[in-house]
Design a protein around this motif. Structure first.
Motif, mmCIF file in Angstrom:
data_model
loop_
_atom_site.group_PDB
_atom_site.id
_atom_site.type_symbol
_atom_site.label_atom_id
_atom_site.label_comp_id
_atom_site.label_asym_id
_atom_site.label_seq_id
_atom_site.Cartn_x
_atom_site.Cartn_y
_atom_site.Cartn_z
ATOM 1 N N THR A 1 9.221 24.443 -20.147
ATOM 2 C CA THR A 1 9.544 25.190 -21.593
ATOM 3 C C THR A 1 9.171 26.697 -21.999
ATOM 4 N N ARG A 2 9.777 27.313 -22.894
ATOM 5 C CA ARG A 2 9.247 28.535 -23.253
ATOM 6 C C ARG A 2 8.044 28.512 -24.049
ATOM 7 N N VAL A 3 7.081 29.332 -24.664
ATOM 8 C CA VAL A 3 6.046 29.361 -24.741
ATOM 9 C C VAL A 3 6.126 30.101 -25.539
ATOM 10 N N LEU A 4 6.061 30.178 -26.858
ATOM 11 C CA LEU A 4 6.579 31.622 -28.039
ATOM 12 C C LEU A 4 4.901 31.266 -28.403
ATOM 13 N N LEU B 1 11.301 24.824 -26.867
ATOM 14 C CA LEU B 1 10.589 26.223 -27.109
ATOM 15 C C LEU B 1 9.701 25.713 -27.766
ATOM 16 N N VAL B 2 8.123 25.664 -27.792
ATOM 17 C CA VAL B 2 7.143 25.484 -28.216
ATOM 18 C C VAL B 2 6.487 26.964 -28.769
ATOM 19 N N LEU B 3 6.528 26.911 -30.173
ATOM 20 C CA LEU B 3 5.580 28.161 -30.728
ATOM 21 C C LEU B 3 4.289 27.198 -31.019
ATOM 22 N N THR B 4 3.521 28.620 -30.649
ATOM 23 C CA THR B 4 2.161 28.024 -30.606
ATOM 24 C C THR B 4 1.145 29.478 -31.286
ATOM 25 N N ASN B 5 0.139 29.090 -32.404
ATOM 26 C CA ASN B 5 -0.601 29.843 -32.333
ATOM 27 C C ASN B 5 -0.846 31.212 -33.442
ATOM 28 N N ALA B 6 0.149 29.944 -34.448
ATOM 29 C CA ALA B 6 0.843 30.476 -35.620
ATOM 30 C C ALA B 6 -0.107 30.135 -36.744
ATOM 31 N N ALA B 7 0.561 30.546 -37.721
ATOM 32 C CA ALA B 7 0.200 30.142 -39.431
ATOM 33 C C ALA B 7 1.451 29.715 -39.788
ATOM 34 N N VAL B 8 1.838 28.271 -40.118
ATOM 35 C CA VAL B 8 3.296 28.147 -40.430
ATOM 36 C C VAL B 8 3.564 27.059 -41.455
ATOM 37 N N LEU B 9 4.206 27.715 -42.993
ATOM 38 C CA LEU B 9 4.565 27.483 -43.574
ATOM 39 C C LEU B 9 6.059 26.549 -43.249
ATOM 40 N N THR B 10 6.016 25.214 -43.356
ATOM 41 C CA THR B 10 6.759 24.044 -42.598
ATOM 42 C C THR B 10 7.909 24.206 -44.181
ATOM 43 N N MET B 11 7.586 24.074 -45.631
ATOM 44 C CA MET B 11 8.045 23.921 -46.105
ATOM 45 C C MET B 11 8.880 22.859 -46.354
ATOM 46 N N ASP B 12 7.726 21.988 -45.969
ATOM 47 C CA ASP B 12 7.683 20.605 -45.863
ATOM 48 C C ASP B 12 6.479 20.177 -46.664
ATOM 49 N N THR C 1 -0.238 25.207 -37.165
ATOM 50 C CA THR C 1 0.158 26.091 -36.277
ATOM 51 C C THR C 1 1.075 26.014 -34.894
ATOM 52 N N SER C 2 1.229 24.972 -35.380
ATOM 53 C CA SER C 2 2.532 25.154 -34.245
ATOM 54 C C SER C 2 3.774 23.875 -34.244
ATOM 55 N N VAL C 3 4.963 24.213 -32.918
ATOM 56 C CA VAL C 3 6.511 24.095 -33.476
ATOM 57 C C VAL C 3 7.279 23.698 -32.187
ATOM 58 N N ALA C 4 7.095 22.706 -31.432
ATOM 59 C CA ALA C 4 8.291 22.298 -30.776
ATOM 60 C C ALA C 4 9.793 22.173 -30.971
ATOM 61 N N VAL C 5 10.639 22.456 -30.358
ATOM 62 C CA VAL C 5 11.814 21.874 -30.275
ATOM 63 C C VAL C 5 12.539 21.926 -28.849
ATOM 64 N N ARG C 6 13.592 20.804 -29.234
ATOM 65 C CA ARG C 6 13.819 20.279 -28.098
ATOM 66 C C ARG C 6 15.649 20.297 -28.510
ATOM 67 N N ALA C 7 16.567 20.516 -27.855
ATOM 68 C CA ALA C 7 17.806 19.935 -27.553
ATOM 69 C C ALA C 7 18.486 20.685 -29.089
ATOM 70 N N GLY C 8 18.119 21.201 -29.393
ATOM 71 C CA GLY C 8 18.256 22.480 -31.073
ATOM 72 C C GLY C 8 17.356 22.075 -32.543
ATOM 73 N N THR C 9 17.131 20.444 -32.133
ATOM 74 C CA THR C 9 15.825 19.912 -33.171
ATOM 75 C C THR C 9 14.771 20.057 -33.256
#
Length: 541
Positions: A52-55, A8-19, A26-34
């Motif tokens: 890959t699902r792109v959201l 899964l890839v989240l794209t075109n987002a305004a991401v507050l990571t808390m990190d 703007t994007s987060v890629a996830v594989r095997a749960g992490t």
């Protein structure tokens, strides 16, 4: 060839990571749960493969999934499957629900309602009486649940539970009576509910399984990706483990066992704990056995206070009632510390907090307390804070309780004391990073955004704004519902932030909660929820 394609890839987002190392993206890629990668859209484009699902978030706000640090998921789900009273606005509305259910229920069978409502939402601001329930369902035993510490029964249910006209209220509970000394049908406090729980039909494994599914669907729509579910029986924990083994959980759950020690002396309590077969198990990312929960006092009506109630249900105990004696608390806590167990204790009143901290200090003399938790802590006093800090305790806070129960606290404690219930700003000031956000659902609504709005405004369901000085800003509340709850669950290394190697749990919202008026945060829509890279709620596509 793509060496490490994401699921899964989240794209075109305004991401507050808390990190703290990379707070926005703007994007987060996830594989095997992490999480594989966090960055700009260009940084994750190379992880997009044919499967890959792109959201596409369409520029909307995203953040780590909400982690509710005190949420009775199973009980909430069961309530979703039972007749609800949350829309009732009068005693007549409540009775109409009971009458309607009775019409389709075989005579003699029990009628039980969902617990997620409060009598102060009714025009009369009271429970229906046993006599009124008798008229609504003359051929059925009726149990109206409210939260986890109150029930109202009709006469047939009282009879089956063995609660007679001359029954004596148990220690830790009250059979409420009217001015003439007659039973009203209202039972307050866990001990008072025990006779009823002994005779109502037990919830089956299939019903608990359906309850988890119902709650999971509702929680996905609210953006909840993880909970601490406290106060479980061994049977409920077995259902969770079975669902995890079958890969059927979509909400990460840290379980806390409630040992059956109410009413026992210290020796009996220790025997009950030892015979329960409890063992912590933190290995699974979906279903963890975190610790044990104890209950020191009751709810609105049955907390244990230094000062007496303004309107006690039981005049013989105007300060309320502790549910566990000091020697039982100390014995169980000391034993748990010696075994390295995590302990969380439900505590509302200041006198109950005194007892719990004494027990914790005794336990700390035996072994270090691995991040033990004060659950609720609605009435902290100045002298409590040095002890809490010295022991390194955490607090799980539920602003929704204040929204839901402020009218009850005002009635029972008086307006002056009610305005200081749950002083969240004080908790955050004393315990930075060690306070988890939560709801106590089904006692209060589970929606995190609604809870954040309450915390930031101190607005209540029926009593206006009380104690505005205890409000906490929205940005801090986002921390409580992510990194704070992760800390309380002992998961700060894998949860609460969006960074490589962390859980791929996130939500997409219709607006940045920090950008709207605090009172409007609860109106923000949850557009998508992903848990472990699996999209479980989607209004974007």
């Amino acid at each position: 060839m793509i060496p490490e394609a994401a699921d899964l890839v989240l794209t075109n987002a305004a991401v507050l990571t808390m990190d703290r190392d990379r707070p926005v993206a703007t994007s987060v890629a996830v594989r095997a749960g992490t999480v594989l990668a966090v960055g700009e859209d260009a940084d994750t484009r190379g992880f997009v493969g044919p499967r890959t699902r792109v959201l596409d978030a369409g520029g909307r706000f995203a953040m780590p999934g909400f982690h509710d640090s005190h949420n009775h998921l199973m009980t909430t789900g069961l309530g979703l499957l039972r007749p609800g009273l949350n829309e009732a606005r009068s005693v007549a509305d409540v009775l109409a629900v009971i009458t309607r259910v009775a019409a389709t229920t075989a005579p003699g069978e029990w009628i039980e309602t969902a617990p997620g409502w409060h009598e102060n939402q009714l025009a009369e601001r009271r429970f229906p009486s046993a006599a009124e329930l008798d008229a609504a369902a003359p051929a059925h035993p009726v149990v109206i649940r409210r939260g986890g510490h109150n029930m109202v029964l009709n006469s047939e249910a009282l009879r089956r539970a063995g609660i007679t006209a001359d029954a004596t209220s148990p220690a830790g509970g009250t059979f409420v009576r009217d001015a003439r000394g007659r039973l009203t049908g209202h039972l307050a406090g866990k001990a008072a509910l025990a006779p009823v729980l002994a005779v109502v039909p037990p919830v089956t494994r299939e019903q608990w399984t359906a309850a988890v599914a119902a709650a999971a669907e509702a929680y996905a729509a609210a953006g909840i990706t993880a909970v601490i579910d406290p106060g479980l029986t061994t049977e409920q924990m077995a259902v969770y483990r079975s669902l995890a083994a079958e890969d059927r959980l979509t909400v990460r759950t840290s379980m806390m066992w409630l040992p059956p020690i109410a009413g026992l002396d210290a020796t009996g309590a220790l025997d009950a704990v030892r015979s329960g077969g409890f063992e912590p198990d933190l290995r699974s990312p979906w279903c963890r056995t975190l610790g044990i929960k104890l209950i020191a006092d009751g709810g609105v009506e049955t907390g244990y206070y230094r000062d007496h109630y303004a309107e006690p249900d039981d005049p013989a105990h105007p300060w309320g009632k502790p549910l566990l004696t000091p020697d039982v608390l100390e014995a169980v806590c000391t034993s748990a510390a010696a075994q390295g167990w995590h302990v969380g204790v439900h505590v509302l009143g200041d006198a109950a907090t005194d007892l719990v901290l004494d027990a914790f200090r005794a336990a700390a003399a035996v072994a270090a307390l691995p991040r033990w938790t004060l659950i609720h802590l609605l009435n902290p006093r100045a002298e409590h804070w040095p002890v809490i800090d010295d022991l390194g305790l955490s607090v799980t806070a539920q602003p929704g309780l204040f929204w839901q129960l402020a009218g009850g606290f005002t009635h029972y404690l008086g307006a002056g004391r009610a305005r200081d219930i749950g002083p969240l700003a004080e908790l955050v000031r004393h315990l930075p990073g060690r306070v988890g956000g939560g709801s106590d659902s089904p006692v209060a609504p589970f929606a995190p955004l609604a809870g954040i709005a309450t915390a930031a405004t101190r607005n209540t369901r029926d009593s206006g704004c009380l104690g505005a000085e205890w409000a906490v800003d929205v940005a801090t509340m986002l921390e409580l519902y992510t990194t704070g709850s992760a800390w309380c669950a002992g998961q700060e290394n894998v949860s609460g932030t969006l960074a490589p190697g962390r859980f791929g749990d996130f939500v997409v919202l219709s607006a940045d909660p920090r950008s709207v008026a605090p009172a409007d945060v609860g109106e923000i829509e949850v557009l998508a929820t992903a848990v472990g890279g699996r999209v479980v709620h989607d209004r974007l596509s």
